[in-house]
Design a protein around this motif. Sequence first.
Motif, mmCIF file in Angstrom:
data_model
loop_
_atom_site.group_PDB
_atom_site.id
_atom_site.type_symbol
_atom_site.label_atom_id
_atom_site.label_comp_id
_atom_site.label_asym_id
_atom_site.label_seq_id
_atom_site.Cartn_x
_atom_site.Cartn_y
_atom_site.Cartn_z
ATOM 1 N N GLN A 139 1.026 -1.404 0.342
ATOM 2 C CA GLN A 139 0.070 -0.245 0.135
ATOM 3 C C GLN A 139 0.753 1.397 -0.314
ATOM 4 O O GLN A 139 2.307 0.622 0.617
ATOM 5 C CB GLN A 139 -0.497 -0.274 1.034
ATOM 6 C CG GLN A 139 -2.171 -1.045 1.331
ATOM 7 C CD GLN A 139 -2.682 -0.766 0.247
ATOM 8 O OE1 GLN A 139 -3.117 0.099 -0.198
ATOM 9 N NE2 GLN A 139 -2.793 -2.313 -0.105
ATOM 10 N N THR A 140 0.009 2.224 -0.568
ATOM 11 C CA THR A 140 1.170 3.419 0.176
ATOM 12 C C THR A 140 0.779 4.735 0.593
ATOM 13 O O THR A 140 -1.044 4.626 0.453
ATOM 14 C CB THR A 140 1.338 4.028 -1.864
ATOM 15 O OG1 THR A 140 1.472 3.214 -3.391
ATOM 16 C CG2 THR A 140 1.706 5.356 -2.644
ATOM 17 N N TYR B 73 -1.650 6.751 8.651
ATOM 18 C CA TYR B 73 -0.068 5.273 9.286
ATOM 19 C C TYR B 73 -1.004 4.056 9.892
ATOM 20 O O TYR B 73 -1.615 4.314 11.186
ATOM 21 C CB TYR B 73 0.598 6.470 10.198
ATOM 22 C CG TYR B 73 1.770 5.684 10.921
ATOM 23 C CD1 TYR B 73 2.778 4.982 10.740
ATOM 24 C CD2 TYR B 73 1.708 5.183 12.307
ATOM 25 C CE1 TYR B 73 3.735 4.861 11.206
ATOM 26 C CE2 TYR B 73 2.291 5.304 13.470
ATOM 27 C CZ TYR B 73 3.310 4.961 13.031
ATOM 28 O OH TYR B 73 5.042 3.807 13.710
ATOM 29 N N PRO B 74 -0.654 3.381 8.618
ATOM 30 C CA PRO B 74 -1.272 1.934 9.518
ATOM 31 C C PRO B 74 -1.238 1.495 10.732
ATOM 32 O O PRO B 74 -0.895 0.027 10.408
ATOM 33 C CB PRO B 74 -1.826 1.164 8.172
ATOM 34 C CG PRO B 74 -0.318 1.581 7.620
ATOM 35 C CD PRO B 74 -0.179 3.116 7.817
ATOM 36 N N PHE B 75 -1.023 1.955 11.406
ATOM 37 C CA PHE B 75 -0.464 1.032 12.986
ATOM 38 C C PHE B 75 -1.542 1.486 13.831
ATOM 39 O O PHE B 75 -2.257 2.581 14.508
ATOM 40 C CB PHE B 75 0.951 1.162 12.778
ATOM 41 C CG PHE B 75 1.793 0.130 12.558
ATOM 42 C CD1 PHE B 75 1.973 -0.497 11.829
ATOM 43 C CD2 PHE B 75 2.517 1.508 10.968
ATOM 44 C CE1 PHE B 75 3.222 -0.834 10.961
ATOM 45 C CE2 PHE B 75 3.060 1.686 9.874
ATOM 46 C CZ PHE B 75 3.306 0.277 10.099
ATOM 47 N N ASN B 76 -1.165 0.954 15.537
ATOM 48 C CA ASN B 76 -1.924 1.077 16.180
ATOM 49 C C ASN B 76 -1.179 1.176 17.511
ATOM 50 O O ASN B 76 -0.132 0.255 17.912
ATOM 51 C CB ASN B 76 -2.612 0.130 17.434
ATOM 52 C CG ASN B 76 -3.803 -0.008 16.216
ATOM 53 O OD1 ASN B 76 -4.319 -1.607 15.252
ATOM 54 N ND2 ASN B 76 -5.484 0.569 16.178
ATOM 55 N N PHE B 77 -1.075 2.617 18.348
ATOM 56 C CA PHE B 77 0.087 3.197 18.974
ATOM 57 C C PHE B 77 -0.500 3.401 20.222
ATOM 58 O O PHE B 77 -1.369 4.427 20.162
ATOM 59 C CB PHE B 77 1.009 3.756 18.343
ATOM 60 C CG PHE B 77 0.507 5.148 17.615
ATOM 61 C CD1 PHE B 77 0.976 6.236 18.544
ATOM 62 C CD2 PHE B 77 -0.437 4.946 16.086
ATOM 63 C CE1 PHE B 77 0.285 7.390 18.259
ATOM 64 C CE2 PHE B 77 -0.774 6.099 16.038
ATOM 65 C CZ PHE B 77 -0.288 7.361 17.098
ATOM 66 N N GLN B 78 0.232 4.184 20.839
ATOM 67 C CA GLN B 78 0.441 4.911 22.180
ATOM 68 C C GLN B 78 1.643 5.460 21.723
ATOM 69 O O GLN B 78 2.425 4.726 22.547
ATOM 70 C CB GLN B 78 0.573 4.358 23.193
ATOM 71 C CG GLN B 78 -0.503 5.471 24.665
ATOM 72 C CD GLN B 78 -0.614 4.740 25.687
ATOM 73 O OE1 GLN B 78 -1.779 4.807 25.945
ATOM 74 N NE2 GLN B 78 0.148 4.131 26.606
#
Length: 290
Positions: free
Chosen positions: A66-67, A105-110
Motif C-alpha cells: 500500500q502507498t 499510518y496503518p498502526f495502532n500505537f500509544q
Amino acid sequence: MIISLENPQISASFSTKGGELQALESKQSNLKYLWNGDSNFWGKFSPVLFPIVGGLKEDTYFFDHQTYHLPRHGFARDRAFEAHKIADDEVLFLLKEDTESLKVYPFNFQLGLRYQLIKNTLRCSYEVLNTGAKDLWFSIGGHPAFSVPLKPGLKYDDYYLEFNQDKQLNVHQVTNNLIEEATAVIALTTEGKLPLNHQLFYQDALVLKDLKSNKISLKSDKDSHGFDFHFEAFPFFGIWAAKDADFVCLEPWCGIADGVHHDQELRNKEGIINLAPGKEWSQYWEVTIY
C-alpha cells in the motif's frame, strides 16, 4: 491548553497541541532558555518528530503493498494530546491512533511524552507502546530550540557548542529534505568547540550519523549562563536554526530522513524501529540549565 510545571529552581510550560515544551526558565536568574516561537522565523518551540524523522522521498512510503503519504517529521506535533499532570514537577502527554492517523499510518500505537523537572534539569522521555496485533514500525526524535543569545547585550556568535567526545563533525548534506551519502567535515577546536554563526545553517541542518558525544553544551566566554544537553542511544543527531534566527535546535533522533536512493519501503527505512505487539520502547534526553 497550557500546562505549567515548577520546582524551586526552574519552571516550564507545555501545550496539549503536540505535547510541546514551550518555555523553560530559571527561577534564580529569570533567564528564558527556550526559543520564543517567533513565526517570522519558525513558529514552533520543541516539537516531537513522530512517526518519522525528517522527510520521505516524494512524501511517500510503501507498506504491505500500500502507498501512504506523510509530511516532513510526521503528524504528532500537530495533534492534540491528552494531558495527565502527575505532580507539580511532572506531566505525561498521550496520543493514540485515530481514524485520521490510520489513513496515513496503518498502526495502532500509544505515544507518551513525559516531562520531569529534576532540580535544574528538564527531562523529556519518549514512551511508545504497540497496542496493535502486528509489529509497529516508527521513528521518533526531538527538536528543541534554545535561545541564543541567553544574556541581553550579547550576540549569536558570542556563543559556541561544546561536544564532550568529538573533535570533528561529519555532516551529511541535505538536498530537497533527503540525505546525501557524501559528508563534509567541520573541524572543532581542540576543546571540542563549534563557534556559532548564522551561516552554519544557511544550507539546512547539520545532519550527523556518527556523533560520539552524549553531551553538548551551550556556552559563552562572555556569559556564565548556559546549559548541558545530555542524550544517550540516539543514533542520529541534527543541529539547525532558521535563517538568521536567534536560536539553535539540538535534535536527538531515533530515525532519519530518507536517503536520496531509498526504495521508500518503510521496513527498509534507515534507523526505523520495529516494536512487537504489546511491547514498549522508551528513550529520553535532558537539559540542565545554569
